[in-house]
Scaffold this active site. Structure first.
Site, PDB file in Angstrom:
ATOM      1  N   GLY A 253      35.773  42.983  46.307  1.00 20.07           N
ATOM      2  CA  GLY A 253      35.018  44.091  45.749  1.00 20.07           C
ATOM      3  C   GLY A 253      35.104  44.198  44.249  1.00 20.07           C
ATOM      4  O   GLY A 253      34.663  45.203  43.683  1.00 20.07           O
ATOM      5  N   ASP A 254      35.658  43.186  43.577  1.00 21.59           N
ATOM      6  CA  ASP A 254      35.755  43.205  42.105  1.00 21.59           C
ATOM      7  C   ASP A 254      35.732  41.761  41.614  1.00 21.59           C
ATOM      8  O   ASP A 254      35.360  40.855  42.361  1.00 21.59           O
ATOM      9  CB  ASP A 254      37.006  43.960  41.653  1.00 21.59           C
ATOM     10  CG  ASP A 254      36.805  44.658  40.310  1.00 21.59           C
ATOM     11  OD1 ASP A 254      36.379  43.979  39.353  1.00 21.59           O
ATOM     12  OD2 ASP A 254      37.058  45.868  40.210  1.00 21.59           O
ATOM     13  N   ASP A 255      36.127  41.528  40.358  1.00 21.81           N
ATOM     14  CA  ASP A 255      36.067  40.185  39.787  1.00 21.81           C
ATOM     15  C   ASP A 255      36.830  39.182  40.652  1.00 21.81           C
ATOM     16  O   ASP A 255      37.934  39.464  41.124  1.00 21.81           O
ATOM     17  CB  ASP A 255      36.679  40.188  38.383  1.00 21.81           C
ATOM     18  CG  ASP A 255      35.964  41.126  37.423  1.00 21.81           C
ATOM     19  OD1 ASP A 255      34.774  41.426  37.653  1.00 21.81           O
ATOM     20  OD2 ASP A 255      36.593  41.562  36.445  1.00 21.81           O
ATOM     21  N   SER A 286      30.919  38.399  44.639  1.00 21.81           N
ATOM     22  CA  SER A 286      31.358  39.770  44.384  1.00 21.81           C
ATOM     23  C   SER A 286      30.165  40.510  43.826  1.00 21.81           C
ATOM     24  O   SER A 286      29.954  40.537  42.608  1.00 21.81           O
ATOM     25  CB  SER A 286      32.528  39.812  43.394  1.00 21.81           C
ATOM     26  OG  SER A 286      32.811  41.158  43.034  1.00 21.81           O
TER      27      SER A 286
END
Length: 446
Positions: A253-255, A286
């Site tokens: 859910g992020d980098d 992502s």
């Protein structure tokens, strides 16, 4: 029962021999990263079940893990010790690793974090951050933690380390979180680390966070978290050097990978950069955030980075360099090459106005210096925004090189956007901004 134990130990010794054979099978990998951290074979082998570990998914195994690691730490077996985790689900609270050990997860083995947040100890903020990354004050210790350790291997047959992060994500979303969430694996002030052939799932916060470390190899890992899980970065090398990240799949859910080096005045004072980092053969997606990111915490500096052979799908931003006034730090000598993107909103983005501040004590005149960034051989399909390169008026981004970049868009494709940058471009389609001087001939920018 005793005979069964003897047979089990004989089988474990055979496993150690098999691990030696595995190192030969993986020779192609280790020819790449062996100079960073050589693989070692442990001749002393113990099992978590020797210390009362029960893999039924209900029994709490915190004492078993801590007891086993205490034994490794204090008996000092020559060559170190392998802690074997057999198939099963081993529920446990946080525990600390020690030097000269291998944590080995068999196929079907799951080390699962308890969801009882009250059992997670608080630790001091990182000195290069000055406070918890999400909340002022301390932070929850990572699920698996190590401080000032060396010669550590976390590996196996693609067993799983499961953070059961949903309870933490909910606290973040409903604003009931009092301290910064725990990472799944954090190693501090440590060296000679190998992390390979393990699945990391549902981290409460960042997944793998080596901070103030050197000589780190991360290879053949799978990192998974739902697209709506907040701040579940895949791998974040932070104020660390001689790091090799290869041959892994990340969907979070992020980098996917973010290189960091401290936050504003605290990172400037701590003054430890991230350097000599190689990232290659990473695939994943992502949608909310970036494939490969630099920052936004860059106050200690980032230099001598190679990123190559990356495949990104369904991602918000492919390559993202992000910093801010007040960060300080020098970002230089970065090469990104041989990148494939598909269904990406922003292919290449540089931004000098991204990221928040730990407090109001930062110096707005502490400007980052960005100098010497090359992006070469990029192919993109279904890219909406090919590029946004926005430096800082008082500190323009210099020596930016774009070479052999072909980004195929949709009917809604936007033009490049540039401000306060200087550099060159060769063979870029669609053609970028006028701030990038056109160069002739073949090859990369001069």
């Amino acid at each position: 029962m005793a005979a069964t134990g003897r047979m089990f130990r004989l089988w474990l010794l055979a496993l150690v021999g098999w691990a030696s054979m595995l190192s030969a099978v993986d020779a192609a990998y280790f020819t790449t990263c062996s100079q960073t951290v050589p693989l070692k074979t442990r001749r002393d082998v113990i099992s978590i079940t020797d210390f009362g570990g029960v893999g039924d998914g209900r029994t709490l195994n915190t004492w078993a893990f801590r007891s086993a690691i205490y034994r490794i730490q204090h008996l000092h077996r020559q060559g170190g010790t392998l802690l074997y985790v057999p198939p099963g689900v081993y529920l446990t609270g946080p525990f600390n690793l020690t030097s000269h050990m291998t944590l080995y997860l068999a196929k079907g083995a799951v080390i699962q974090a308890t969801q009882d947040a009250s059992s997670w100890p608080l630790v001091a903020p990182l000195p290069s951050y000055g406070r918890g990354r999400e909340r002022p004050g301390g932070r929850y210790i990572s699920f698996i933690h190590g401080n000032s350790i060396h010669d550590v291997v976390i590996t196996g047959e693609n067993g799983t380390i499961d953070g059961q992060g949903q309870v933490w994500w909910n606290m973040w979303k409903d604003r009931s979180l009092q301290y910064t969430r725990p990472s799944l694996l954090e190693l501090m002030h440590s060296r000679d680390i190998i992390i390979s052939n393990v699945v990391f799932r549902d981290s409460p916060f960042w997944n793998i966070h080596p901070v103030y470390c050197s000589n780190v190899v991360i290879n053949h890992v799978t990192i998974l978290a739902p697209v709506d899980s907040p701040n579940t970065d895949g791998i974040d090398p932070d104020s660390s050097s001689n790091v090799c990240i290869e041959d892994s799949y990340i969907n979070t859910g992020d980098d996917l990978v973010a290189i960091k080096s401290g936050w504003d005045e605290y990172g400037i004072a701590y003054n430890r950069r991230s350097s000599n980092i190689t990232i290659r053969r990473i695939s994943g997606s992502s949608y909310p955030y970036a494939g490969i990111a630099f920052g936004s915490e860059t106050s200690g500096g980032i230099e001598n980075i190679l990123v190559e052979n990356i495949n990104l799908y369904n991602t918000s931003t492919g390559i993202f360099l992000k910093t801010n006034a007040g960060r300080g730090g020098i970002i230089r000598n970065i090469t990104v090459r041989d990148i494939y993107m598909e269904n990406v909103k922003n292919a290449i983005r540089f931004a000098g106005n991204v990221g928040d501040h730990p407090d109001d004590k930062y110096n707005p005149n502490a400007l980052p210096v960005v100098d010497g960034i090359s992006i070469i051989n990029v192919w993109g399909i279904n890219v909406r925004n090919p590029g946004s390169l926005e430096g800082m008026q008082k500190s323009p981004f210099q020596r930016i090189c774009l070479s052999n970049i072909n980004l195929k868009g949709t009917a809604a494709t936007l033009p490049w956007k540039c401000d306060s940058i200087e550099g060159s471009a060769l063979g870029v389609h669609p053609w970028p901004c006028t701030q990038l001087i056109s160069t002739q001939g073949s090859g990369s920018c001069p």
